[in-house]
Design an enzyme around this catalytic site. Sequence first.
Site, mmCIF file in Angstrom:
data_model
loop_
_atom_site.group_PDB
_atom_site.id
_atom_site.type_symbol
_atom_site.label_atom_id
_atom_site.label_comp_id
_atom_site.label_asym_id
_atom_site.label_seq_id
_atom_site.Cartn_x
_atom_site.Cartn_y
_atom_site.Cartn_z
ATOM 1 N N SER A 132 11.847 6.962 8.238
ATOM 2 C CA SER A 132 12.844 7.698 9.444
ATOM 3 C C SER A 132 12.217 7.271 10.601
ATOM 4 C CB SER A 132 13.147 9.081 9.110
ATOM 5 O OG SER A 132 13.674 9.806 9.949
ATOM 6 N N TYR B 145 11.325 17.743 6.127
ATOM 7 C CA TYR B 145 11.906 16.307 5.949
ATOM 8 C C TYR B 145 10.852 15.427 6.692
ATOM 9 C CZ TYR B 145 14.639 12.346 6.395
ATOM 10 O OH TYR B 145 15.439 10.814 6.205
#
Length: 248
Positions: free
Chosen positions: A138, A151
């Site tokens: 990400s 996360y």
Amino acid sequence: MNIQSKTVLVTGGGSGIGYAIAKLLSEKGNKVILSGRNAAKIEKAAKTLGLDYIVCDVTNAEAVNNLVTRLNTDYDGLSVLINNAGVANLYKLSEDARAYEKSKQEFETNYFAPVRLTEALLPLLKKQPEAAIINITSNVTFHPLLVLPTYSDSKAALHSHTVALRLSLSKDTNIKVFEVMPSLINTDATKDMGGEQNGLPPQVVAEDLYYGLEEDRYEIYVGETGKQRDAYFANPVAAVESFNQGLF
């Protein structure tokens, strides 16, 4: 690397980024196997795309052992592993956030699962003339997003592991290790964070992955990730504040 006529496993392939990757790689002449924990969802996706599938919860050790056994038995030409399965909790850190519980869930799926599956499949991948491990991380690998705090932690950990794995395998194997770092993508998982309005289509990730593999770009930045990375290394404090503008 040549990404045609390969046998490919995509975890979390029932929807979103995994589905788009599987669709494109299949269209490019690869044999793609979908994997996911939701049996109905993964079966539907596989049927729609005309692909094989194996139901597997990558956080479950027994299920992973069964997956690896099945791959060695029925797909012994497996040469590409795409660790895509992921989970995220949208919240902010506070005294009542239950961050430990949420981070444990995220790390089980986003970090420990790909570490375990990768290690278990290394013997099979090493048998192939050319092989690849592709970890989907990400844009939060470089700095956290305050509404995805743990996360962000899990993806930062997977980024670090990917770098170490790449160097470890580079000397004496034919396995190349890639990392794909998407910015905001429009999927079911990102609806609560503006994915429908501001996210890129999942197909963009699939296309960038495909051409990145062809060009041997080991870190593949999708959307705004490349600019965000450059900003972070130029001025970390300013970049983190800009990335989280309005969130603190």
